[in-house]
Write an enzyme that holds these catalytic residues in place. Structure first.
Site, PDB file in Angstrom:
ATOM      1  N   GLY A 124       0.699  -1.244   0.312  1.00  0.00           N
ATOM      2  CA  GLY A 124       0.407  -0.393   0.043  1.00  0.00           C
ATOM      3  C   GLY A 124       0.191   1.566  -0.104  1.00  0.00           C
ATOM      4  O   GLY A 124       0.726   2.589   0.314  1.00  0.00           O
ATOM      5  N   ASP A 172      -2.385   8.268  -5.915  1.00  0.00           N
ATOM      6  CA  ASP A 172      -0.524   7.842  -6.110  1.00  0.00           C
ATOM      7  C   ASP A 172       0.323   8.253  -7.115  1.00  0.00           C
ATOM      8  O   ASP A 172       1.698   8.130  -6.685  1.00  0.00           O
ATOM      9  CB  ASP A 172      -0.776   6.549  -6.162  1.00  0.00           C
ATOM     10  CG  ASP A 172      -1.709   5.933  -5.045  1.00  0.00           C
ATOM     11  OD1 ASP A 172      -2.308   6.776  -4.042  1.00  0.00           O
ATOM     12  OD2 ASP A 172      -2.032   4.780  -5.496  1.00  0.00           O
TER      13      ASP A 172
HETATM   14  C1  GLA Z   1      -5.787   3.016  -3.971  1.00  0.00           C
HETATM   15  C2  GLA Z   1      -5.517   4.160  -4.948  1.00  0.00           C
HETATM   16  C3  GLA Z   1      -5.554   5.545  -5.141  1.00  0.00           C
HETATM   17  C4  GLA Z   1      -6.821   5.790  -3.535  1.00  0.00           C
HETATM   18  C5  GLA Z   1      -6.141   4.848  -2.768  1.00  0.00           C
HETATM   19  C6  GLA Z   1      -7.457   5.028  -1.219  1.00  0.00           C
HETATM   20  O1  GLA Z   1      -4.071   4.361  -3.398  1.00  0.00           O
HETATM   21  O2  GLA Z   1      -4.426   3.958  -6.413  1.00  0.00           O
HETATM   22  O3  GLA Z   1      -6.121   6.239  -6.193  1.00  0.00           O
HETATM   23  O4  GLA Z   1      -8.257   5.523  -4.433  1.00  0.00           O
HETATM   24  O5  GLA Z   1      -5.883   3.776  -2.317  1.00  0.00           O
HETATM   25  O6  GLA Z   1      -7.131   6.641  -0.403  1.00  0.00           O
END
Ligand code: GLA
Length: 386
Positions: A124, A172
């Site tokens: 993550g 991201d």
């Molecule tokens: C993932 C997705 C982002 C966002 C996050 C939750 O990282 O790639 O675009 O939605 O989850 O905030």
């Protein structure tokens, strides 16, 4: 690996030196989770670790891809650059190159590419965005296409949609492209306007705790959340025209929430509207130097992601609960998409050893997995290293 070691690895792979070295970071989101694709704000930082890409031209009319984590070189010719592969890590850089082609860029030059990253996969912390953005940055530089950083982030996002099949928001890729050392990026995901906010944490550090949970936020669960938010928007449109959930204040939401007849969509929407408010409050709290309030908002964010958005799961919940018990923890929450992955905590320096020892031991005793802890350093966005 150092740049020097990577250059040696390139030479060992291709029998000639690399002509350029690029880097793009992973990220940790401080607050503003699952708000980006709902037109809301996010507040992530770029990390000092990420993905490197080394490149040299070749005259074979092919693009060769090699990752130091994978055994083989994958070689694609120019007419294979817009087709997704069935199952391959190459889809991440390939999807980006496909976006260049779709934007009218003719690829007539062959390249040899070597990739190496140190963002833990599936944690993550956006290893995939780091890989997408470093590819976009490198090709933009090599081909002289002149896209700006925001466009490079949009290219990365589109590639994730079309080649990784995740309907992600822009957070991201945006922070990987636009992050800045010792700053968090307060990004409005609707307009893409952003502000770099200094993260001055006197005597406090950002600690990332990796649950090493086997559950990943796969594209199915993620895309389902995106769809549930769309359902909420569609049902709310019966009483008020709106494009995104983030357009509603909490008070406005309360006055029309009964229009959302789907109970799951209702909970998802309640999280988003609350999280948008918390993010705005948290940015203000950080600017005011009110870390205590910032921490409370982080904790509330976790609770909402657990109860209303349902993207935490036992490992992330355990990690956050154990952190909340430690004196000197200002706030702690899951970060990123959820299910598995990491929490982010603000911890007073003098409490860090206790934090790592106690949260580590209690998490392992309850979950049966040994976690990892990293003290985050906030780094810059994508760059050419050499
Ligand atoms: C993932 C997705 C982002 C966002 C996050 C939750 O990282 O790639 O675009 O939605 O989850 O905030």
């Amino acid at each position: 690996m150092t740049t020097q070691e990577l250059k040696q690895a390139f030479e060992a792979t291709y029998g000639k030196p690399a002509e350029a070295v690029y880097f793009s970071p992973g990220r940790v989101n401080l607050i503003g989770e699952h708000t980006d694709y709902n037109g809301g704000a996010v507040f992530p930082c770029a990390l000092s670790f990420g993905t490197n890409l080394l490149i040299a031209k070749n005259d074979q009319q092919v693009i060769n891809f090699k990752s130091l984590n994978q055994p083989e070189i994958i070689s694609l010719n120019f007419d294979q650059l817009t087709t997704r592969l069935e199952k391959s890590w190459v889809n991440y850089p390939l999807g980006v190159i496909a976006q260049f082609v779709k934007r009218g860029v003719a690829i007539t030059q062959g390249f040899d590419i070597l990739i190496w990253g140190n963002v833990p996969n599936g944690a993550g912390l956006s290893s995939s965005a780091a890989l997408e953005v470093v590819t976009a940055y490198a090709f933009n530089d090599q081909l002289g296409t002149g896209f700006n950083r925001t466009e490079l982030a949009l290219i990365g996002q589109k590639s994730e949609h079309e080649f990784a099949l995740v309907n992600c928001g822009i957070m991201d890729q945006f922070v990987s492209a636009n992050g800045a050392k010792d700053h968090a990026v307060h990004l409005n995901c609707d307009t893409l306007e952003f502000e770099l906010v200094p993260v001055k944490l006197e005597g406090v550090k950002i600690v990332i705790s990796n649950t090493h949970s086997p559950h990943k936020l796969d594209s199915g669960a993620y895309n389902q959340r995106v769809a549930e938010c769309k359902t909420a928007v569609a049902q709310l449109n019966a009483v008020r025209p709106l494009k995104y959930l983030a357009e509603l204040t909490e008070a406005e939401f309360k006055s029309i929430e009964s229009a959302i007849t789907d109970p799951v969509a209702h909970k998802r929407a309640r999280h988003v509207v609350g999280e948008v408010q918390r993010t705005s409050d948290a940015v203000k709290a950080l600017k005011d130097g009110n870390l205590e309030l910032f921490g409370k908002l982080m904790n509330a964010s976790h609770v909402s992601l657990r109860d209303d958005y349902e993207v935490t799961g036992p490992e992330l919940d355990c990690m956050a609960e154990e952190a909340w018990k430690i004196d000197g923890v200002i706030g702690s929450r899951m970060t990123g998409g959820g299910f598995g992955g990491c929490t982010v905590s603000l911890v007073k320096e003098e409490a860090i050893d206790t934090f790592i020892a106690q949260v580590g031991a209690n998490y392992e005793a309850r979950i049966g997995i040994k976690p990892d802890f990293y003290i985050a350093e906030i780094g810059d966005g994508a760059t050419r290293v050499e």
